[in-house]
Design an enzyme around this catalytic site. Structure first.
Site, short mmCIF file in Angstrom:
data_model
loop_
_atom_site.label_atom_id
_atom_site.label_comp_id
_atom_site.label_asym_id
_atom_site.label_seq_id
_atom_site.Cartn_x
_atom_site.Cartn_y
_atom_site.Cartn_z
N SER A 160 0.62 18.82 31.37
CA SER A 160 1.40 18.59 32.58
C SER A 160 1.16 17.18 33.07
O SER A 160 0.20 16.51 32.67
CB SER A 160 1.00 19.59 33.68
OG SER A 160 -0.34 19.40 34.07
N GLY A 165 2.41 14.43 32.40
CA GLY A 165 2.40 13.37 31.40
C GLY A 165 1.12 13.24 30.60
O GLY A 165 0.98 12.32 29.79
N GLU A 168 14.53 19.27 34.02
CA GLU A 168 14.62 17.82 33.85
C GLU A 168 15.68 17.45 32.82
O GLU A 168 15.80 18.10 31.77
CB GLU A 168 13.26 17.26 33.42
CG GLU A 168 12.17 17.45 34.46
CD GLU A 168 10.84 16.88 34.01
OE1 GLU A 168 10.76 15.65 33.85
OE2 GLU A 168 9.90 17.66 33.79
N GLU A 203 13.11 19.07 29.82
CA GLU A 203 12.04 20.04 30.01
C GLU A 203 12.36 20.96 31.17
O GLU A 203 13.29 20.72 31.94
CB GLU A 203 10.70 19.33 30.28
CG GLU A 203 10.15 18.56 29.10
CD GLU A 203 8.74 18.05 29.32
OE1 GLU A 203 8.15 17.59 28.35
OE2 GLU A 203 8.24 18.10 30.47
N ASP A 207 6.55 18.42 40.72
CA ASP A 207 5.90 17.33 41.46
C ASP A 207 6.92 16.35 42.05
O ASP A 207 6.75 15.89 43.18
CB ASP A 207 4.88 16.60 40.57
CG ASP A 207 5.41 16.17 39.22
OD1 ASP A 207 6.63 16.29 38.98
OD2 ASP A 207 4.60 15.69 38.40
N THR A 208 8.01 16.05 41.32
CA THR A 208 9.01 15.14 41.88
C THR A 208 9.68 15.74 43.11
O THR A 208 10.22 15.02 43.95
CB THR A 208 10.09 14.80 40.83
OG1 THR A 208 10.77 16.00 40.43
CG2 THR A 208 9.48 14.14 39.62
N ARG A 212 -3.78 11.88 41.01
CA ARG A 212 -2.91 11.92 42.18
C ARG A 212 -3.67 12.52 43.35
O ARG A 212 -4.09 13.67 43.31
CB ARG A 212 -1.67 12.75 41.86
CG ARG A 212 -0.54 12.61 42.83
CD ARG A 212 0.77 13.08 42.22
NE ARG A 212 0.71 14.45 41.73
CZ ARG A 212 1.41 14.91 40.71
NH1 ARG A 212 2.20 14.12 40.03
NH2 ARG A 212 1.31 16.18 40.35
#
Length: 387
Positions: free
Chosen positions: A149, A151, A257, A269, A276-277, A355
């Site tokens: 997840s 990236g 996505e 995906e 998160d976005t 993050r």
């Protein structure tokens, strides 16, 4: 009121828990370490390795939840089928959780079974088979662990010299115990979007306004809503999203996505949970943010419509390094700015690029999305993390 077993307790789980608490639900937050973000606001918590199926069985039997809500990939999701047989409700469904927690299953479903347009792809289980896969899809190409997840473990191969390094990095970033990777032909896209899609127990599938985002190291840096795109491309993305979510079954919010290129829309995906976005929706860009939408869909509460209320953007606050007691400076700057807000996730430790929080900015419909995004980024950069 319902008891919800939340499997994974990061920042997305925390916002979901807050939404649930606002309407009196009971949340049991589960993760592999104590004091994870969602645990800080939940009614109770459990610390287990969720890849241990026996440990998972124990807490399901202990709490007998009305709903089992996964928030991460690293879960022994095969057990979900048995939980459904026992009468438990898995969100969105055991099938959806199993397919989407593994990039191989979801990609084969989309491309082979549903005929949805995707990049050319192959699979690899070793550095040697990766070399073969790369030769078949061509260079440049993208390598991703089947389970990961944000990236993690993802890289772009630009020459043959990158292959061994890409394999090693994929194994470092892989979640769970799956060593396999997917190798994707590079799509020369113009932009990428997340289309938050809500499937309801007794209602029609709804779509949020598209969210644009920028990535670094495979992780999102900023997101904005709405993303500017042609109406025909949006309609195609919505049709693809509805097709794949119907095939996976169940109720909840999905982060679907897409790449948009000169030759059309490509499915990329899918995540069966808040994305998160989608934290941009914390700027109240919609009548319900993504966490509230997920909760309502989980509980079977009807959602008549999703409306855009204003434009917005989010920008992440990243840690510059490792610390067991990170502190924040510069919050006064963000607090003193108009039409913005921030969230600190409450993570008790940091590592490079972890993050740690997010800044959101907003403005009225018709204002410049680009300017709002720049504002969010500038304010996020004004917050420093002391290690």
């Amino acid at each position: 009121m319902a008891t919800i077993l939340l499997l994974g307790s990061g920042e997305l789980g925390k916002e979901f828990t807050i939404a649930a608490q606002r309407i009196g639900q009971t949340i049991i937050a589960v993760d592999s370490y104590k004091n994870a973000p969602a645990m800080q606001v939940a009614d109770a918590f459990e610390v287990i390795n969720m890849l241990d199926g026996d440990a998972l069985d124990v807490i399901v039997e202990k709490h007998k939840p009305d709903y089992i809500v996964p928030e991460i990939e690293a879960i022994r999701t095969e057990r979900f089928y048995e939980y459904e047989k026992q009468g438990y409700t898995v969100i969105p469904s055991a099938k959806a959780a199993n397919y989407t927690m593994n990039r191989k299953a979801i990609r084969d479903l989309a491309a082979k079974e549903l005929g949805i347009k995707t990049a050319a792809y192959r699979y690899a289980t070793s550095a040697e088979s990766l070399e073969k896969a790369v030769s078949e899809v061509g260079i440049p190409c993208v390598v991703k662990p089947l389970m990961s997840s944000s990236g993690k473990g993802q890289s772009t191969i630009k020459s043959k010299d990158d292959i061994v390094k890409a394999w090693q990095y994929s194994q470092e970033g892989s979640r769970g115990d799956v060593a396999e990777v997917i190798v994707e032909a590079f799509v020369n896209f113009n932009y990428e979007i997340t289309l938050l899609t809500v499937t309801q127990r007794n209602g029609k599938t709804l779509f949020c306004p598209p969210i644009g985002h920028r990535q670094e190291r495979g992780d999102y840096m900023e997101s904005w809503q709405p993303a500017s795109m042609e109406a025909t491309h949006l309609k195609i993305a919505q049709e693809m999203a509805e097709k794949v979510t119907q095939a996976l079954t169940g109720s909840g919010i999905w982060g679907v996505e897409f790449f948009v290129a000169d030759d059309g829309v490509y499915f990329s995906e899918l995540s069966p949970r808040p994305h998160d976005t989608g934290m941009v929706t914390l700027a109240n860009t919609q009548n319900f943010n993504e966490f509230e939408l997920h909760l309502r869909a989980v509980l079977g509460l009807p959602i008549p419509e999703i409306t855009q209320e204003r434009i917005g953007a989010s920008a992440v606050i990243l840690a510059p390094g490792e610390s067991k007691n990170p502190t924040f400076e510069g919050l006064e700057t963000v607090s003193g700015a108009s039409k913005c807000d921030f969230r600190l996730f409450g993570k008790t430790s940091s590592r490079l690029h972890r993050r740690m929080g997010v800044v959101v900015a907003y403005d009225s419909i018709g204002s410049s999305v680009s300017e709002v995004t720049k504002k969010a980024r500038k304010l996020a950069d004004s917050i420093s993390i002391k290690l």
